[in-house]
Scaffold this motif. Structure first.
Motif, PDB file in Angstrom:
ATOM      1  N   LEU A  11       0.769  -1.235  -0.019  1.00 34.35           N
ATOM      2  CA  LEU A  11       0.007  -0.130   0.030  1.00 34.35           C
ATOM      3  C   LEU A  11       0.987   1.399   0.107  1.00 34.35           C
ATOM      4  O   LEU A  11       0.668   2.203  -0.744  1.00 34.35           O
ATOM      5  CB  LEU A  11      -0.999   0.131   1.015  1.00 34.35           C
ATOM      6  CG  LEU A  11      -1.854   1.250   1.404  1.00 34.35           C
ATOM      7  CD1 LEU A  11      -2.947   1.434   0.374  1.00 34.35           C
ATOM      8  CD2 LEU A  11      -2.440   1.485   2.500  1.00 34.35           C
ATOM      9  N   LEU A  12       1.789   1.266   0.924  1.00 34.85           N
ATOM     10  CA  LEU A  12       2.780   2.372   0.871  1.00 34.85           C
ATOM     11  C   LEU A  12       3.389   2.634  -0.329  1.00 34.85           C
ATOM     12  O   LEU A  12       3.686   3.892  -0.854  1.00 34.85           O
ATOM     13  CB  LEU A  12       3.784   2.314   2.168  1.00 34.85           C
ATOM     14  CG  LEU A  12       3.054   2.056   3.577  1.00 34.85           C
ATOM     15  CD1 LEU A  12       4.251   2.125   4.589  1.00 34.85           C
ATOM     16  CD2 LEU A  12       2.111   3.330   3.774  1.00 34.85           C
ATOM     17  N   SER A  18       3.485   7.680   3.219  1.00 32.68           N
ATOM     18  CA  SER A  18       4.382   7.638   4.373  1.00 32.68           C
ATOM     19  C   SER A  18       3.738   6.716   5.383  1.00 32.68           C
ATOM     20  O   SER A  18       2.539   6.744   5.535  1.00 32.68           O
ATOM     21  CB  SER A  18       5.112   8.555   5.066  1.00 32.68           C
ATOM     22  OG  SER A  18       4.302   9.501   5.749  1.00 32.68           O
ATOM     23  N   TYR A  19       4.467   5.925   6.345  1.00 28.70           N
ATOM     24  CA  TYR A  19       3.882   5.458   7.461  1.00 28.70           C
ATOM     25  C   TYR A  19       3.205   6.228   8.231  1.00 28.70           C
ATOM     26  O   TYR A  19       2.172   5.703   8.677  1.00 28.70           O
ATOM     27  CB  TYR A  19       5.041   4.571   8.000  1.00 28.70           C
ATOM     28  CG  TYR A  19       4.628   3.868   9.302  1.00 28.70           C
ATOM     29  CD1 TYR A  19       4.226   2.344   9.504  1.00 28.70           C
ATOM     30  CD2 TYR A  19       4.624   4.329  10.877  1.00 28.70           C
ATOM     31  CE1 TYR A  19       4.054   1.793  10.593  1.00 28.70           C
ATOM     32  CE2 TYR A  19       4.036   3.610  11.811  1.00 28.70           C
ATOM     33  CZ  TYR A  19       3.751   2.386  11.560  1.00 28.70           C
ATOM     34  OH  TYR A  19       3.477   1.809  13.032  1.00 28.70           O
ATOM     35  N   TRP A  25      -3.762   9.608   9.459  1.00 22.77           N
ATOM     36  CA  TRP A  25      -5.017   9.370   9.015  1.00 22.77           C
ATOM     37  C   TRP A  25      -6.157   8.292   9.736  1.00 22.77           C
ATOM     38  O   TRP A  25      -7.221   8.548   9.746  1.00 22.77           O
ATOM     39  CB  TRP A  25      -5.198   9.140   7.295  1.00 22.77           C
ATOM     40  CG  TRP A  25      -4.354  10.138   6.627  1.00 22.77           C
ATOM     41  CD1 TRP A  25      -4.370  11.393   6.797  1.00 22.77           C
ATOM     42  CD2 TRP A  25      -3.687  10.018   5.119  1.00 22.77           C
ATOM     43  NE1 TRP A  25      -3.653  12.209   6.000  1.00 22.77           N
ATOM     44  CE2 TRP A  25      -3.421  11.139   4.793  1.00 22.77           C
ATOM     45  CE3 TRP A  25      -3.810   8.899   4.346  1.00 22.77           C
ATOM     46  CZ2 TRP A  25      -2.767  11.172   3.651  1.00 22.77           C
ATOM     47  CZ3 TRP A  25      -3.108   9.029   3.123  1.00 22.77           C
ATOM     48  CH2 TRP A  25      -2.671  10.426   2.854  1.00 22.77           C
ATOM     49  N   LYS A  26      -5.292   7.438  10.193  1.00 22.92           N
ATOM     50  CA  LYS A  26      -6.095   6.612  11.103  1.00 22.92           C
ATOM     51  C   LYS A  26      -6.453   7.252  12.463  1.00 22.92           C
ATOM     52  O   LYS A  26      -7.820   7.106  12.507  1.00 22.92           O
ATOM     53  CB  LYS A  26      -5.229   5.301  11.348  1.00 22.92           C
ATOM     54  CG  LYS A  26      -6.161   4.250  12.137  1.00 22.92           C
ATOM     55  CD  LYS A  26      -4.989   3.073  12.792  1.00 22.92           C
ATOM     56  CE  LYS A  26      -5.564   2.277  13.500  1.00 22.92           C
ATOM     57  NZ  LYS A  26      -4.635   1.240  14.146  1.00 22.92           N
ATOM     58  N   THR A  47       0.125  -6.313   8.590  1.00 21.76           N
ATOM     59  CA  THR A  47      -1.127  -5.722   8.668  1.00 21.76           C
ATOM     60  C   THR A  47      -1.588  -5.546   7.113  1.00 21.76           C
ATOM     61  O   THR A  47      -0.981  -5.243   6.340  1.00 21.76           O
ATOM     62  CB  THR A  47      -0.879  -4.157   9.082  1.00 21.76           C
ATOM     63  OG1 THR A  47      -0.671  -4.049  10.533  1.00 21.76           O
ATOM     64  CG2 THR A  47      -2.413  -3.246   8.704  1.00 21.76           C
ATOM     65  N   PHE A  48      -2.878  -5.642   6.932  1.00 21.49           N
ATOM     66  CA  PHE A  48      -3.382  -5.838   5.453  1.00 21.49           C
ATOM     67  C   PHE A  48      -4.628  -4.972   5.566  1.00 21.49           C
ATOM     68  O   PHE A  48      -5.361  -4.594   6.409  1.00 21.49           O
ATOM     69  CB  PHE A  48      -3.903  -7.244   5.007  1.00 21.49           C
ATOM     70  CG  PHE A  48      -2.581  -8.183   4.861  1.00 21.49           C
ATOM     71  CD1 PHE A  48      -2.227  -8.504   3.460  1.00 21.49           C
ATOM     72  CD2 PHE A  48      -2.089  -8.746   5.864  1.00 21.49           C
ATOM     73  CE1 PHE A  48      -0.963  -9.184   3.298  1.00 21.49           C
ATOM     74  CE2 PHE A  48      -1.058  -9.571   5.851  1.00 21.49           C
ATOM     75  CZ  PHE A  48      -0.325  -9.791   4.516  1.00 21.49           C
ATOM     76  N   PHE A  49      -4.945  -4.712   4.133  1.00 23.08           N
ATOM     77  CA  PHE A  49      -6.124  -3.677   3.951  1.00 23.08           C
ATOM     78  C   PHE A  49      -7.000  -4.331   3.042  1.00 23.08           C
ATOM     79  O   PHE A  49      -6.715  -4.828   1.937  1.00 23.08           O
ATOM     80  CB  PHE A  49      -5.809  -2.274   3.619  1.00 23.08           C
ATOM     81  CG  PHE A  49      -5.083  -1.797   4.683  1.00 23.08           C
ATOM     82  CD1 PHE A  49      -5.336  -0.677   5.791  1.00 23.08           C
ATOM     83  CD2 PHE A  49      -3.439  -1.710   4.547  1.00 23.08           C
ATOM     84  CE1 PHE A  49      -4.446  -0.202   6.516  1.00 23.08           C
ATOM     85  CE2 PHE A  49      -2.735  -1.404   5.525  1.00 23.08           C
ATOM     86  CZ  PHE A  49      -3.127  -0.638   6.595  1.00 23.08           C
ATOM     87  N   PRO A  50      -8.415  -4.108   2.885  1.00 24.82           N
ATOM     88  CA  PRO A  50      -9.349  -4.361   1.840  1.00 24.82           C
ATOM     89  C   PRO A  50      -9.029  -3.530   0.866  1.00 24.82           C
ATOM     90  O   PRO A  50      -8.970  -2.308   0.732  1.00 24.82           O
ATOM     91  CB  PRO A  50     -10.802  -3.998   2.395  1.00 24.82           C
ATOM     92  CG  PRO A  50     -10.515  -3.104   3.486  1.00 24.82           C
ATOM     93  CD  PRO A  50      -9.227  -3.213   4.060  1.00 24.82           C
TER      94      PRO A  50
END
Length: 213
Positions: A11-12, A18-19, A25-26, A47-50
């Motif tokens: 994703l990054l 950036s991390y 944003w979280k 860590t994964f995301f949809p």
């Protein structure tokens, strides 16, 4: 299932963020907590995301962050509808809603001012008509269901679902709709995520230079 997820590292790299940005944003609730999915891998916990949801959300944030504060973006991305009203003429002029959608929703009546609740229902109805997957009668059925639903309080994974079986159509709104299973003889005509629709509507509205109050 795995191909529907994207790892944090991927994703990054793909979005060039950036991390620190991701987790800022979280913290600001621009990215839902439930999208951070911890999974065991051969290298340990990752860590994964949809994939589709997170890529779409970051694209929106990147486009809007030059003109909006983080707090304004949080408000925009919230599924909750706030107090906004627009006339039929304004909706038509801005291209948010077409005359057929207004006619179906108002049943040929003379409604000229629409509240936030009406606006989301109209926007969803517009999408159904534009899809070409529903008949006029099915659109009217969906409009009737949307009018009765309290769209001011939309929860995640709440969907408008239109089904067809043996030529008979039914329409309903369901929460936690991702866990619903249908028998094989049922055709799913349309499924509309109301939180996503709300986000899209507010994005288009704010791109016109308005504040969603």
């Amino acid at each position: 299932m795995e191909d529907q997820l994207i790892s944090k590292k991927e994703l990054l790299e793909e979005t060039s963020i950036s991390y620190g940005q991701l987790y800022r944003w979280k913290r600001k609730n621009l990215i839902p907590e439930e999208w951070f999915i911890r999974k065991s891998t051969f290298t340990g916990q990752e860590t994964f995301f949809p994939r589709e949801d997170i890529l779409k959300r970051i694209s929106i944030i990147q486009k809007m962050k030059e003109n909006l504060s983080l707090d304004e973006m949080r408000e925009m991305l919230s599924p909750k509808m706030k107090d906004v009203s627009m006339t039929a003429d304004e909706l038509l002029t801005k291209g948010l809603i077409s005359k057929p959608a207004l006619h179906v929703y108002s049943e040929g009546g003379a409604d000229t001012v629409f509240s936030s609740r009406n606006l989301l229902s109209l926007y969803v109805l517009e999408g159904l008509l534009q899809s070409g997957n529903v008949s006029l009668e099915e659109a009217k059925l969906a409009a009737d269901v949307l009018k009765k639903h309290e769209t001011a309080e939309i929860k995640k994974q709440t969907e408008l679902i239109i089904l067809r079986k043996l030529g008979v159509t039914t329409c309903f709104i369901a929460a936690a709709a991702d866990s619903i299973l249908f028998e094989s003889s049922v055709k799913i005509v349309e499924r509309v995520d109301l939180a996503n629709a709300s986000e899209e509507l507010k994005t288009k509205y704010m791109q016109e230079g308005h504040q969603w109050k």
